[in-house]
Design an enzyme around this catalytic site. Sequence first.
Site, short mmCIF file in Angstrom:
data_model
loop_
_atom_site.label_atom_id
_atom_site.label_comp_id
_atom_site.label_asym_id
_atom_site.label_seq_id
_atom_site.Cartn_x
_atom_site.Cartn_y
_atom_site.Cartn_z
CB SER A 190 -8.67 0.94 5.28
OG SER A 190 -9.35 2.10 5.42
CE LYS A 211 -3.44 1.74 2.72
NZ LYS A 211 -4.71 2.01 4.42
CB SER A 251 -7.15 4.10 2.58
OG SER A 251 -6.49 3.25 3.54
#
Length: 526
Positions: A226, A127, A202
């Site tokens: 997330s 990420k 996210s």
Amino acid sequence: MALSRLEKAQIWLFKAIVGFFFMLFQLFSQRPATKRLPPVSNPLLLLSATQLAKKIRRKEVSSVEVVQAYIDRIQEVNPFLNAVVKDRFAAALQEAAQVDKLIEEENGGEEVLEDRLPLLGVPLSVKESYSLQGMPFTTGLVSRRGVVASVDAPPVALLKRAGAIPLGVTNTSELCMWFESHNHLYGITKNPYDLERIPGGSSGGEGSILGGAGAVIGVGSDIGGSIRMPCFFNGIFGHKTTPGVVSCENQYPPTSGRQDEYLSSGPMCRYAEDLLPMLQIMAGPNVHKLSLNTEVDLKKLRFFSIPHDGSSIFTNPVSKELLEIQKKVVERLEADLGVKVQQVCLPELRYSVEIWDTFMVLPDKDGKPPVAFSELMGEPGRPKWPFWELLKWTVGKSDHTMAAIIVGVMEKTRLSKSTSLVIQQKEKLQKEMDELLAHDGILLYPSHPRVAPKHHHPLFRPFDFAYTGIMNILGLPVTQCPLGLGEEGLPLGVQVVSGKLQDHLTLAVACYLEKTFGGWRDPGAN
């Protein structure tokens, strides 16, 4: 916690306005031509990280072959998905060649390599909000364009030390505070099962590239769902660890206030058997806090199911197909294990939105409040004024997405005013949940009210994340598990929750559910 007439009127007005704009949005939205991802053609892409590592150690396949297979797949699907925002393919191939050379020269045998480097030669996605040395470290913020990480975040460093090879970094929502991965630096990421749908956020880039078979393992972070929402929407596995076990250092934005109590870092992957070894590595010096080496007898666990949040005024009702799939999980547990799954009702779950909203802004032990979202929007300069950004957005002059602007506006007009009452509701819920789960309890709870929404639809349903967000505030470990595809060909799933530090229990249930319901499905398959 009864609502006043004014509060009820405000909520009614909010829903009416949102409903009106949602109707206009649907009316004027252009529908892109429906496309499907190409199916997986290389059999190496259908093996777990655990299986790949074993084959590499045994010289049945080279690390270069595996890494190249995943590079080829990313190049095949990323034009559709926009999940990987910056690659390091050349460096990864060099590192894979070094792995193959190391294996050729190793005299200690396979067992030595497995013990010392359990993920040797296996590709990894990361990420973009994690610091990965030499890679962009912006979290989708235009003003951070050009920021490059100088070090590795601890979980990434530990995975690299275990032999994993990062292929690149993946997209996030702006500042990691929305459940659609869209920003004005990298653009919008799409769902591999339906390109008109969101991959979540996210950690949406991670979810998308994993679901599209462009990665086998990855890392995410979770302060409101997330990890779990992207895993749910993209049909993969993910684990929100008990807070404080896996380091959250060197992520952006950093936590402030009491947010470190709610943020968790954890593994994301297509195959359940990879969750436990990844967590063992990522936990590093804190691995002793978990009982990951303890064998779990599912028949000795106590199981509970909660089908919905009790009809919160802020969240949408859970869909029929998600209610039915959770019911099927209950039926299979009872038939296969001989256990009794008790359906329970915890009324305080109705206030999940208010609880999350309140606790996210509580000051730390020294009385210092968290950094305002509007300040983060302005980094590294002055704070942004969300209402001004909203005006700029209407004429196409804002560097921020509508989602980020809405978060900033909502921060200025918080939902929860009666903080003491909300804290009481949370404390009551915490006590009930801790007593319910203890050291041997498992709870099934919906991941979201609906399957993956269409792009931008979360703007009109901003509070549905509460199904995941409440577990952050309660500090409980949760494994998100896929349960096949629904009537629209979109992934179904469920949250599997246990008591604090009982992460090994949810991981064991995840392996059972994978065998029972089939786990990840190739989105390109007919």
